[in-house]
Design a protein around this motif. Structure first.
Motif, short mmCIF file in Angstrom:
data_model
loop_
_atom_site.label_atom_id
_atom_site.label_comp_id
_atom_site.label_asym_id
_atom_site.label_seq_id
_atom_site.Cartn_x
_atom_site.Cartn_y
_atom_site.Cartn_z
N ALA A 447 0.83 -1.21 0.00
CA ALA A 447 0.00 0.00 0.00
C ALA A 447 0.86 1.25 0.00
CB ALA A 447 -0.91 0.00 1.22
N LYS A 448 0.37 2.30 -0.69
CA LYS A 448 1.06 3.59 -0.75
C LYS A 448 0.11 4.65 -0.22
CE LYS A 448 1.95 1.12 -4.82
NZ LYS A 448 3.09 0.40 -4.48
N SER A 449 0.30 5.07 1.02
CA SER A 449 -0.65 6.01 1.61
C SER A 449 0.02 6.92 2.62
CB SER A 449 -1.80 5.25 2.27
OG SER A 449 -1.33 4.34 3.23
N PHE A 450 -0.52 8.12 2.76
CA PHE A 450 -0.16 9.10 3.78
C PHE A 450 -1.44 9.50 4.49
CE2 PHE A 450 4.04 9.43 2.36
CZ PHE A 450 4.74 10.48 2.94
N LEU A 451 -1.37 9.67 5.79
CA LEU A 451 -2.51 10.18 6.55
C LEU A 451 -1.99 11.10 7.64
CD1 LEU A 451 -5.57 10.11 7.26
CD2 LEU A 451 -5.03 8.21 8.81
N SER A 452 -2.62 12.27 7.79
CA SER A 452 -2.14 13.24 8.78
C SER A 452 -3.31 13.91 9.50
CB SER A 452 -1.29 14.31 8.09
OG SER A 452 -0.85 15.28 9.03
N ASP A 453 -3.24 13.87 10.83
CA ASP A 453 -4.11 14.66 11.71
C ASP A 453 -5.61 14.45 11.47
OD1 ASP A 453 -1.72 15.65 12.61
OD2 ASP A 453 -1.89 17.59 11.60
N ASP A 454 -6.01 13.29 11.01
CA ASP A 454 -7.42 12.94 10.77
C ASP A 454 -8.07 13.76 9.68
OD1 ASP A 454 -7.09 11.19 12.87
OD2 ASP A 454 -8.34 12.30 14.27
N GLU A 455 -7.31 14.59 8.96
CA GLU A 455 -7.97 15.51 8.04
C GLU A 455 -7.47 15.46 6.61
OE1 GLU A 455 -7.39 19.36 9.73
OE2 GLU A 455 -5.26 19.50 9.16
N ILE A 456 -6.23 15.02 6.39
CA ILE A 456 -5.69 15.04 5.02
C ILE A 456 -4.91 13.76 4.78
CG2 ILE A 456 -3.51 16.22 5.59
CD1 ILE A 456 -3.96 17.85 2.95
N GLY A 457 -5.03 13.25 3.56
CA GLY A 457 -4.34 12.00 3.24
C GLY A 457 -4.23 11.78 1.75
N VAL A 458 -3.41 10.80 1.39
CA VAL A 458 -3.18 10.43 -0.01
C VAL A 458 -3.26 8.92 -0.14
CG1 VAL A 458 -1.49 10.35 -1.88
CG2 VAL A 458 -1.72 12.43 -0.52
N ILE A 459 -3.94 8.46 -1.17
CA ILE A 459 -3.89 7.06 -1.58
C ILE A 459 -3.62 7.05 -3.07
CG2 ILE A 459 -5.20 4.91 -1.85
CD1 ILE A 459 -6.82 5.70 0.61
N GLY A 460 -2.70 6.22 -3.50
CA GLY A 460 -2.38 6.18 -4.92
C GLY A 460 -1.35 5.13 -5.24
N THR A 461 -0.52 5.43 -6.22
CA THR A 461 0.46 4.46 -6.73
C THR A 461 1.90 4.87 -6.42
OG1 THR A 461 0.74 5.54 -8.90
CG2 THR A 461 -1.11 4.02 -8.65
N ILE A 462 2.10 5.97 -5.70
CA ILE A 462 3.43 6.58 -5.60
C ILE A 462 4.19 6.04 -4.40
CG2 ILE A 462 4.69 8.75 -5.53
CD1 ILE A 462 2.10 10.12 -6.56
N ASN A 463 5.21 5.23 -4.67
CA ASN A 463 6.09 4.69 -3.64
C ASN A 463 7.09 5.74 -3.18
OD1 ASN A 463 5.03 2.03 -3.93
ND2 ASN A 463 6.32 1.74 -5.73
N LEU A 464 7.69 5.50 -2.03
CA LEU A 464 8.78 6.35 -1.56
C LEU A 464 10.11 5.77 -2.07
CD1 LEU A 464 7.78 7.32 2.09
CD2 LEU A 464 7.84 8.77 0.07
N ASP A 465 10.28 5.84 -3.38
CA ASP A 465 11.55 5.44 -3.98
C ASP A 465 11.78 6.28 -5.22
OD1 ASP A 465 9.88 4.40 -5.91
OD2 ASP A 465 10.55 2.32 -5.71
#
Length: 527
Positions: A447-465
């Motif tokens: 999974a490739k996801s970011f979540l911050s402070d219950d209010e903003i997040g990202v789901i997609g295809t972008i790895n940290l590489d």
């Protein structure tokens, strides 16, 4: 043994061998040309003149090497790529110059750039901003800066209200929902995936697509040629066309020594009737839905959009589908005249990323950095690979040092050993700065996801590489106060509970491996 021979004689092995042979031929021809020039000079020029010729040639050669190294050091590219290229140029002499000339440019061709510009102009009438910056600032507060920066970097990444989101914590739940939506398609279906592979999942999808074609539904499918290599046969696009599906391979492999083969289509997009869209980490292959996987439990996620925000997915797909060739289509027939109204669903911004100059910035990394820099309480991250540049490492460390709860979940069971070793080599500096790193013990975290402070997040295809952040075509959706974020948070909390928190002792466990990885990391940005 049977499996070994199958891999040995696969198309992937053939392609790898072809690239190696072509590169070897390139080096031999280059070296042979230099040797031939020296021999000709030695034959026709004698005595003092010959010696002066040799010295002059050496001076010109070193001037060429020095000028190329200066060019690499001052070029507009990621700082981490400059040092390895300078080392390559200086260390390998004229061979380094030749390698730099051939492999350092990952730019799209001039024809592709012109074509992408034409398709972008065709998209413009359907990409009008209907949420002002002032409205965003009022409703999103400090997070409006992340949204505005994204829009300025990619004019098609418009913020949309009126879009319902649904989160899927597994490939299995995603597949069931997708198949149901495909069955309900009335006008068209777009599928763009890095990998499609013969098996239970793809066969189920294909059965639906064939039925929908017979019902008069327009179906377009695009898959990455190298990503799907060894998963489907080389002429599989022709097979799909015989079934009435408008199918394309993205950037078909041709035996040419070029870094353009790095620019793969890593996106995972499904669009149904312009009103329903999907993205996430899940390809259309069985391991993504835990059917016969080799890496333990395959953890993946996806998000479903319904409403106006899906327009961005449809336009993104069309720009990529028609990037090659002169044929295009009337985009207007794929954009619904109206959308169902959804109240209190927050904002979504669908965005794409890719190599320069089609994309002027590393948009995927910029979004991640803006989320980290704006975090107040926490940032939780899942990624299969953690091969990061200086900007990302410092943002993670600084967020943790100012008291933000930064957590990263990586796999415990790797799909590729070298990226896994490089991932682990980044643990120590992050842990010492206060970042919490977990390994997903049941298996492979994709999974490739970011979540911050219950209010903003990202789901997609972008790895940290580097491959995702620099070379590949990617996509994601930035969400602010949408329903999917609550599902993402609940899922992440469950993931933490079954994952192993890494310590400094864990990160220091293998000195030899860390030393090798430090050297490998130096050249990681080039590949």
């Amino acid at each position: 043994m049977k499996r070994f021979f199958k891999k040995l004689f696969s198309r992937f092995s053939f392609v790898a061998l072809t690239i190696i042979l072509l590169f070897t031929l390139f080096v031999l021809v280059f070296a042979g040309g230099v040797y031939f020039a020296e021999e000709v000079a030695a034959y026709y020029i004698n005595g003092v003149a010959a010696e002066w010729f040799r010295w002059g040639a050496r001076v010109l050669l070193w001037l060429l090497v020095a000028a190329t190294a200066v060019h690499a050091a001052n070029r507009d590219m990621l700082p981490e790529t400059k040092l390895p290229w300078v080392l390559c140029i200086v260390g390998l002499n004229f061979f380094g110059v030749a390698i730099y000339i051939v492999f350092s440019h990952t730019r799209a061709t001039r024809k592709q750039r012109r074509r992408y510009g034409e398709l972008s102009l065709q998209s413009e009438p359907y990409s009008k901003r209907n949420v002002s910056r002032e409205e965003l600032a009022f409703e999103m507060g400090s997070r409006a800066d992340t949204s505005e920066a994204l829009f300025r970097a990619n004019r098609f990444a418009l913020p949309y209200r009126n879009t319902k989101t649904e989160y899927f914590p597994s490939g299995e739940s995603f597949a069931n929902r997708l198949l149901g939506d495909l069955e309900d398609a009335k006008e068209y279906i777009f599928l763009e995936y890095f990998i499609i592979a013969k098996g239970g999942l793809w066969n189920a999808v294909l059965d639906v697509l064939k039925r929908k074609v017979k019902e008069g539904v327009e179906v377009k499918v695009m898959y990455d040629d190298i990503g799907s290599m060894s998963r489907v046969h080389v002429r599989y696009d022709k097979t799909l066309k015989k079934a009435g599906i408008d199918a394309k391979k993205f950037l078909p492999f041709i035996p040419v020594v070029s870094n353009l083969h790095n620019n793969r289509d890593h996106r995972k997009i499904a669009v149904i009737d312009g009103k329903i869209g999907y993205t996430g980490g899940i390809n259309l292959a069985d391991e993504y839905v835990n059917r016969g996987g080799r890496f333990g439990h395959w953890k993946d996620t996806a998000v479903r959009l319904e409403g106006e925000g899906v327009k961005a997915f449809a336009l993104m797909f069309l720009r990529m589908f028609y990037l090659r060739g002169k044929r295009s289509a009337d985009f207007s027939k794929y954009i619904p005249a109206s959308y169902e109204s959804f109240e209190n669903e927050g904002f979504v911004q669908v965005y794409g990323d890719g190599p320069r100059p089609l994309y002027e910035r590393q948009i995927g990394e910029d979004v991640y950095l803006n989320i980290l820099n704006g975090a107040k309480r926490y940032v939780w991250i899942t990624t299969p690979y953690l091969i990061i540049d200086y900007r990302m490492r410092e943002a993670l460390c600084m967020a943790a040092q100012r008291g933000v709860d930064v957590r990263i979940v990586t796999p415990h069971v790797p799909d590729k050993k070298i990226p896994f070793a490089l991932t682990r080599s980044n643990y120590l500096v992050l842990i010492r700065s206060g970042v919490k790193i977990y390994e997903y013990t049941p298996g492979f975290m994709h999974a490739k996801s970011f979540l911050s402070d219950d209010e903003i997040g990202v789901i997609g295809t972008i790895n940290l590489d580097y491959r995702s952040l620099m070379h590949h075509f990617e996509d994601a959706v930035l969400m602010y106060k949408t329903r999917a974020l609550a599902g993402l948070k609940s899922d992440m909390e469950g993931v933490f509970s079954i994952s192993a928190l890494q310590t400094e002792a864990d990160a220091e466990r293998n000195v030899v491996s860390r030393t090798v990885c430090e050297i490998a990391k130096l050249f990681a940005p080039l590949f």
